[in-house]
Design an enzyme around this catalytic site. Structure first.
Site, mmCIF file in Angstrom:
data_model
loop_
_atom_site.group_PDB
_atom_site.id
_atom_site.type_symbol
_atom_site.label_atom_id
_atom_site.label_comp_id
_atom_site.label_asym_id
_atom_site.label_seq_id
_atom_site.Cartn_x
_atom_site.Cartn_y
_atom_site.Cartn_z
ATOM 1 N N HIS A 42 -35.659 -25.314 69.938
ATOM 2 C CA HIS A 42 -34.883 -25.462 68.707
ATOM 3 C C HIS A 42 -35.104 -24.253 67.806
ATOM 4 C CE1 HIS A 42 -34.695 -30.068 69.319
ATOM 5 N NE2 HIS A 42 -33.634 -29.465 69.798
ATOM 6 N N HIS A 74 -38.793 -30.005 76.680
ATOM 7 C CA HIS A 74 -38.639 -31.436 76.370
ATOM 8 C C HIS A 74 -38.536 -32.308 77.617
ATOM 9 C CE1 HIS A 74 -38.424 -31.035 72.184
ATOM 10 N NE2 HIS A 74 -37.182 -30.657 72.063
ATOM 11 N N GLU A 126 -36.547 -35.476 74.465
ATOM 12 C CA GLU A 126 -37.782 -35.797 75.204
ATOM 13 C C GLU A 126 -37.801 -37.276 75.576
ATOM 14 O OE1 GLU A 126 -41.559 -34.820 73.237
ATOM 15 O OE2 GLU A 126 -42.468 -36.490 74.298
ATOM 16 N N THR A 162 -44.586 -37.377 72.573
ATOM 17 C CA THR A 162 -45.729 -36.508 72.262
ATOM 18 C C THR A 162 -45.906 -36.193 70.779
ATOM 19 O OG1 THR A 162 -44.312 -34.623 72.722
ATOM 20 C CG2 THR A 162 -45.767 -35.344 74.505
ATOM 21 N N CYS A 190 -49.414 -35.444 71.548
ATOM 22 C CA CYS A 190 -49.943 -34.074 71.558
ATOM 23 C C CYS A 190 -50.232 -33.743 70.105
ATOM 24 C CB CYS A 190 -48.869 -33.149 72.107
ATOM 25 S SG CYS A 190 -48.990 -31.475 71.517
ATOM 26 N N SER A 218 -34.606 -27.733 63.852
ATOM 27 C CA SER A 218 -35.904 -28.099 64.418
ATOM 28 C C SER A 218 -36.564 -29.213 63.596
ATOM 29 C CB SER A 218 -36.808 -26.855 64.442
ATOM 30 O OG SER A 218 -38.157 -27.229 64.431
ATOM 31 N N ASN A 220 -39.532 -30.638 63.827
ATOM 32 C CA ASN A 220 -40.920 -30.467 63.372
ATOM 33 C C ASN A 220 -41.004 -29.451 62.232
ATOM 34 O OD1 ASN A 220 -42.343 -27.840 64.398
ATOM 35 N ND2 ASN A 220 -40.994 -28.469 66.072
ATOM 36 N N SER A 262 -41.568 -24.141 67.395
ATOM 37 C CA SER A 262 -40.653 -23.328 68.209
ATOM 38 C C SER A 262 -40.475 -21.919 67.648
ATOM 39 C CB SER A 262 -39.275 -23.996 68.270
ATOM 40 O OG SER A 262 -39.361 -25.268 68.828
#
Ligand code: SF4
Length: 278
Positions: A42, A74, A126, A162, A190, A218, A220, A262
């Site tokens: 992303h 992903h 994902e 994750t 994760c 994105s 995150n 990313s």
């Protein structure tokens, strides 16, 4: 005025993204044409750079037709991987090993007769991949208790996307435990996301302005912005330096930088240099 620029610990590309980028760079010399199945990460700038280097995005096997096919970090449904191999594609699997582990757990739980619950965002790529690995055994996908069905089979196996937060996982898990007799949980989170958020919050709480670098698409990176903004009102989410207003930084002495999972190190350096030379 001497401006201090500080980069948050752990800012930028995570292990899985670095690995996917490395495998893609290496694949450039493979069977041509080279495609990624969907955007590799992303980060539109990285995707555009790859395109310039001859690695294009194909959204389906039909669109790719032939050549090398890179599977993104992903993860991808097993049926698509099998079909790609059958059609003769040179398949490069860049699935993050942490994501592969979740997929394997989903399959093993299904094979062992468990009904599978996935704690994760239902429409995330994902999660769609994990769902395909769990097959018909998947009975629910939920990132909050309200998304669970009213009843669950007696024997449930749980896998977790994750990047889910501990808070969300615990909320859904306690509900699953109330609904099923036997619950087997595979811990598959994760910590790349949490580690980035923690370090970004620490930095945002003591700087005058904060720059969050990463794709506007994105998830995150958005979450990093959301974590920083209440702690530092002058927080900006950018993809590149074009989006920074030099006037807003003229009198700023201490700037913090963080970046999503990313975002490659080169983009962080570029922003740092820009701010130093203002
Ligand atoms: S966030 Fe974690 S699981 Fe996702 S790609 Fe990065 S290292 Fe892999």
């Amino acid at each position: 005025m001497k401006r201090t620029i500080e980069i948050a610990e752990n800012a930028g590309a995570c292990y899985g993204v670095e690995r996917a980028l490395r495998l893609t760079r290496e694949a450039k010399g493979d069977v041509r044409p080279v495609h990624t199945l969907g955007p590799l990460i992303h980060n539109p700038r990285v995707v555009a750079e790859l395109e310039g280097d001859g690695v294009s995005v194909a959204n389906s096997l039909d669109e790719a037709q032939t050549g090398t096919l890179i599977l993104r970090s992903h993860g991808t449904a097993p049926q698509i991987i099998a079909e790609a191999k059958e059609r003769g594609f040179n398949v490069v699997d860049a699935t993050c090993p942490y994501v592969s582990k979740v997929q394997q757990h989903a399959k093993e739980l299904a094979d062992a007769g468990y009904a599978v619950v996935i704690i994760g965002e239902p429409k995330h790529a994902e999660v769609e991949g994990i769902r395909a690995w769990g097959g018909k055994a998947v009975v629910a996908v939920a990132d909050e208790p309200s998304k669970l069905p009213e009843t669950l089979p007696a024997k449930v196996g749980v896998v977790i996307q994750t990047t889910q937060s501990e808070k969300r996982v615990n909320a859904v898990l306690s509900c699953v435990r109330e609904l099923a007799d036997e619950v087997l949980v595979k811990e598959t989170v994760c910590n790349a996301t949490q580690v980035r958020q923690r370090a970004a919050a620490e930095l945002a709480s003591r700087v005058d302005a904060m720059v969050v670098i990463g794709g506007h698409n994105s998830g995150n990176t958005h979450r990093l912005y959301e974590v920083c903004k209440p702690l530092c009102p002058a927080t900006y989410h950018i993809e590149s330096t074009d989006e920074l207003d030099p006037v807003a930084f003229k009198a700023v002495e201490h700037v913090g930088i963080t970046a999503g999972a990313s975002t490659p190190a080169s983009q962080i350096e570029e922003v740092k240099r820009y701010l130093e030379n203002l």
